[in-house]
Motif scaffolding. Structure first.
Motif, PDB file in Angstrom:
ATOM      1  N   VAL A 131     -11.584  -1.592   7.841  1.00  0.00           N
ATOM      2  CA  VAL A 131     -10.877  -1.763   9.111  1.00  0.00           C
ATOM      3  C   VAL A 131     -10.652  -3.247   9.313  1.00  0.00           C
ATOM      4  N   ILE A 132      -9.388  -3.648   9.404  1.00  0.00           N
ATOM      5  CA  ILE A 132      -9.033  -5.028   9.720  1.00  0.00           C
ATOM      6  C   ILE A 132      -8.356  -5.020  11.081  1.00  0.00           C
ATOM      7  N   GLN A 162       1.788  -7.570   5.715  1.00  0.00           N
ATOM      8  CA  GLN A 162       2.353  -6.863   4.578  1.00  0.00           C
ATOM      9  C   GLN A 162       1.751  -7.360   3.269  1.00  0.00           C
ATOM     10  N   TYR A 163       1.552  -8.664   3.205  1.00  0.00           N
ATOM     11  CA  TYR A 163       0.933  -9.257   2.019  1.00  0.00           C
ATOM     12  C   TYR A 163      -0.475  -8.689   1.817  1.00  0.00           C
ATOM     13  N   VAL A 164      -1.281  -8.632   2.889  1.00  0.00           N
ATOM     14  CA  VAL A 164      -2.638  -8.108   2.797  1.00  0.00           C
ATOM     15  C   VAL A 164      -2.613  -6.623   2.436  1.00  0.00           C
ATOM     16  N   ALA A 165      -1.717  -5.859   3.066  1.00  0.00           N
ATOM     17  CA  ALA A 165      -1.625  -4.429   2.780  1.00  0.00           C
ATOM     18  C   ALA A 165      -1.289  -4.179   1.312  1.00  0.00           C
ATOM     19  N   ASP A 166      -0.364  -4.959   0.771  1.00  0.00           N
ATOM     20  CA  ASP A 166       0.005  -4.805  -0.646  1.00  0.00           C
ATOM     21  C   ASP A 166      -1.175  -5.113  -1.551  1.00  0.00           C
ATOM     22  N   ARG A 167      -1.944  -6.142  -1.191  1.00  0.00           N
ATOM     23  CA  ARG A 167      -3.139  -6.483  -1.983  1.00  0.00           C
ATOM     24  C   ARG A 167      -4.145  -5.335  -1.956  1.00  0.00           C
ATOM     25  N   LEU A 168      -4.350  -4.751  -0.786  1.00  0.00           N
ATOM     26  CA  LEU A 168      -5.312  -3.660  -0.661  1.00  0.00           C
ATOM     27  C   LEU A 168      -4.865  -2.423  -1.426  1.00  0.00           C
ATOM     28  N   PRO A 177      -1.413   1.034   8.696  1.00  0.00           N
ATOM     29  CA  PRO A 177      -1.327  -0.091   9.623  1.00  0.00           C
ATOM     30  C   PRO A 177      -0.520   0.241  10.879  1.00  0.00           C
ATOM     31  N   GLY A 178      -0.754  -0.528  11.926  1.00  0.00           N
ATOM     32  CA  GLY A 178       0.044  -0.384  13.137  1.00  0.00           C
ATOM     33  C   GLY A 178      -0.607  -1.044  14.330  1.00  0.00           C
ATOM     34  N   LEU A 195      -3.988  -3.110  13.733  1.00  0.00           N
ATOM     35  CA  LEU A 195      -5.067  -2.514  12.955  1.00  0.00           C
ATOM     36  C   LEU A 195      -4.581  -2.112  11.576  1.00  0.00           C
ATOM     37  N   MET A 196      -5.443  -2.281  10.595  1.00  0.00           N
ATOM     38  CA  MET A 196      -5.284  -1.632   9.304  1.00  0.00           C
ATOM     39  C   MET A 196      -6.532  -0.784   9.089  1.00  0.00           C
ATOM     40  N   ILE A 197      -6.368   0.504   9.019  1.00  0.00           N
ATOM     41  CA  ILE A 197      -7.473   1.396   8.674  1.00  0.00           C
ATOM     42  C   ILE A 197      -7.181   1.914   7.268  1.00  0.00           C
TER      43      ILE A 197
END
Length: 434
Positions: A131-132, A162-168, A177-178, A195-197
């Motif tokens: 969770v971020i 978006q950069y972090v989401a792609d890395r994850l 995310p949202g 949030l990113m869950i």
């Protein structure tokens, strides 16, 4: 002893413990928390690590002291790696100043690099869930060119989110995310957070969108706590029992600074459902109720602002000219609506009825910290120390509202229980075939 369904978590960039508190209240088990500010860590340790209501399952090899994520990775790399398979969740809200719409949003801001340390920790531990939490501006595109090299995808500018989401995703996680409004979960504050869950792909269950599950849980979450389900909790419902009118003023002692006062804390009846919720588990008057020592001229100025200002909205240019101020962020609370976003600066918000700023405890109420949660350290700081210290008002303003964190914990705990039940049913079915 860990319960069979208990979800074990690590909190990184933990602040004073808002995220940890909510997860603990949801039945999760904290393992350790990383926070670089000694003052914020002091509050977290007092309440949650060595507290009477909650206690972390702190590993013997890790000192119970403030440190950075960089310190953790540099000095305890082997021990952290050994935790793989024992940690279900890593939560963390890397410092957001580089992303906030209130700032310059510089992609080269060194604070943005702390997200890289978070990702390194994830790679070592590989928990099932992540969770971020960050400000809504985390998902906005950077507009200046400086430092964009690592944020370019297919030749186009992208957001850091978006950069972090792609890395994850590349690390094996499904990412949901949202933006959520904390008020949807009973927090008396219009606080929109990004949030990113995330969940590791091998655990993925078809048709389960974790962020949508969180959003769909909001009505039931409020109903279970006897909070309104057809509207938001208002400011007066949150803090009217902490008003000073009609109450005696006594010396404040919890700050260790003489000459300050606080209003006596009422224990009578007639509290709102939200106040009852915040008072649960508290049998003594809470700390952090120190009143500001306003000069008489300041009080008269606040009275003028309260007469002119539209409640719940920042002073307009015309209103600022009328009261003779250049300060943009001043807002008088509207008692009949949720508060605007609580910040780290105590003089951004004025009380809806009394000519004063809010106490740290009133800010904590608007952030959904229960009254038993005792903040530690100095109340405020100033000058150059603002960049170095994290006093109580800053701890509170930076925190994740515990009610939001508890709602997140609830959906993850439910998912773990369902997964284990599903696995048990599958095992029973396979045994029945022999």
């Amino acid at each position: 002893m860990q319960k069979s369904n208990q979800l074990r978590f690590i909190d990184v960039f933990a602040g004073c413990g808002g995220l940890s508190l909510g997860l603990l209240e949801a039945g999760c088990q904290g393992v350790f928390a990383i926070e670089k500010s000694p003052l914020a860590f002091l509050t977290l340790r007092h309440n949650l690590v060595d507290g009477t209501r909650h206690q972390f399952d702190w590993p013997e090899w890790l000192p119970k002291q403030s440190m950075t994520c960089e310190d953790l990775l540099a000095n305890y790399h082997e021990q952290v790696t050994s935790l793989r398979g024992t940690i279900d969740l890593i939560v963390g809200g890397p410092p957001c100043q580089g992303f906030s719409t209130a700032g310059r949003r510089d992609p080269a801001d060194p604070r943005n690099k702390m997200t890289e340390q978070y990702l390194s920790l994830v790679g070592l531990v590989q928990p099932r869930f992540l969770v971020i939490e960050n400000v809504a501006g985390f998902d906005m595109r950077f507009e200046n060119e400086k430092g964009l090299a690592e944020l370019v995808a297919n030749g186009k500018k992208t957001s850091y989110a978006q950069y972090v989401a792609d890395r994850l995703r590349h690390m094996g996680y499904d990412v949901y995310p949202g933006i959520v409004n904390c008020a949807d979960f009973g927090v008396p504050q219009m606080r929109h957070r990004y949030l990113m869950i995330c969940e590791r792909k091998e655990w993925k269950r078809e048709g389960v969108d974790l962020l949508e599950s969180l959003r769909l849980s909001s009505i039931d979450f409020r109903a279970e706590r006897n909070l309104p389900t057809d509207r938001y909790v208002t400011t007066s419902e949150a803090i009217s029992d902490l008003e000073i009118k009609g109450r005696s003023l006594v010396a404040n002692v919890d700050s260790g600074v003489p000459g300050f006062f606080e209003a006596t804390y009422p224990f009578d009846s007639g509290f709102t459902p939200y106040q009852v919720l915040m008072r649960t588990g508290s049998h003594v008057a809470p700390n952090s109720r120190r009143l500001a020592n306003h000069k008489q001229s300041t009080i008269e100025y606040f009275k003028t602002v309260q007469k002119i200002c539209r409640p719940g909205r920042c002073l307009s240019k015309e209103e600022r000219e009328l009261v003779g101020t250049k300060k943009h962020a001043t807002t008088v609370l509207d008692p009949n609506t949720p508060s605007p976003t609580i910040t780290t600066l105590p003089d951004d918000i004025l009380h809806y009825d009394e000519p004063r700023i809010l106490t740290a405890r009133e800010n904590a109420r608007l952030q959904s910290f229960p009254d038993w949660f005792a903040f530690q350290g100095k109340y405020t700081t100033g000058g150059k120390q603002r960049k170095l210290e994290c006093p109580r008002y800053t701890q509170i303003g930076n925190a994740v509202p515990p009610l939001l964190a508890e709602a997140i914990g609830n959906i993850l705990v439910k998912l773990v229980k369902e997964s284990k039940a599903s696995g048990l049913n599958a095992l029973n079915n396979s045994i029945g075939e022999f």
